[in-house]
Scaffold this active site. Sequence first.
Site: not given
Length: 359
Positions: A227, A281
């Site tokens: 992330k 992400k």
Amino acid sequence: MPSSGKPVSIGAERAKRGEIKDSPQDEIADGGFPATRMRRNRRTGWSRRLVAENTLSSDDLIWPLFIVDGQNTRIAVDSMPGVDRLSVDLAVEAAKEALELNIPAMAVFPNTDPKLRDDAGSQAFNPDNLVCQAVRAIKSQVPEIGIICDVALDPYTSHGHDGLLIGDEIDNDRTLNALVRQSLVQIEAGADIIAPSDMMDGRVGVIRAALENAGHTNSQIMSYAAKYASAFYGPFRDATGSKAALKGDKRTYQMDPSNAEEALREVELDITEGADMVMVKPGLPYLDIVSRVKQTFAMPTFVYQVSGEYAMLMAAAENGWLDGEKVMMESLIAFKRAGADGILTYFAPQAARHLAKAR
Ligand code: PBG
């Protein structure tokens, strides 16, 4: 190829017969053209379908939902046209819609009243917080839908960070304890999948151990493994109300967008700590990471098409600058092509409706 080893020059033969005029014969022979015409397979719809390497189905979609306090309440998120924060009763209706659209799972995020936010994020451990209420309601009325709960303190902290702020640092190890408590509360409310999005070191391991110890041996963990500290999360922070709260940025725990090798180390750690599925992400700007993660680990690999990606496409579509449906579907198939098994996307219901219509 003839035994002489020379490529067949169909083009030269045809030129000789006068079928093609002004043909650059040598180039034709060397390129394999016209024996090979890539366009043959693309000529018709049925043929394009036959040779398609990747497909998108509603089975690939995870629908993220924002929950807000109230009854029959729907509050638009200005920076995400078409996305509303929903009260728990309407979230149940959305779950019924997901079931009808054959969407397997939803991810729920709270918009917490600023008065309930504190330094410790203590609402995260309240078994009656908005997320837990939504999980219980959806699970009792639409048990067929998988429910994913984020683990991170940012919707609950007055400073907007995912972890505990001690002095001017996010304290990794003290945060772990809070994340474990948050996970247990959500699992006890009925969540199927715990999705740690906080990027603290060691979180997957401690959460896995706590779940096992508490007898939740079947609870799944989908870790936000790679992330990045991304500006594409802006509209999400509007939706959850944590943008105003956030002091500073998240670069001491979320990843530097310059890095790719580091993503592989992050994913490897989460797998060894007990993650069942991993996630990358944001999505489109990080397709290289999705592809490398899938190829390296062969794990169930998910990707989050985040709020800013949704906002960009919607803004252009609303201005008539892009064809909204087409760019939605093109962006989603790109994730499949990169190797993703599934996609968290705010387009989930629209895309599922589009897929149902296309059948
Ligand atoms: C919470 C969390 C965020 C997102 C998912 N979980 C925001 C953040 O880390 O600041 C972003 C999702 C999106 O932008 O759609 N930690």
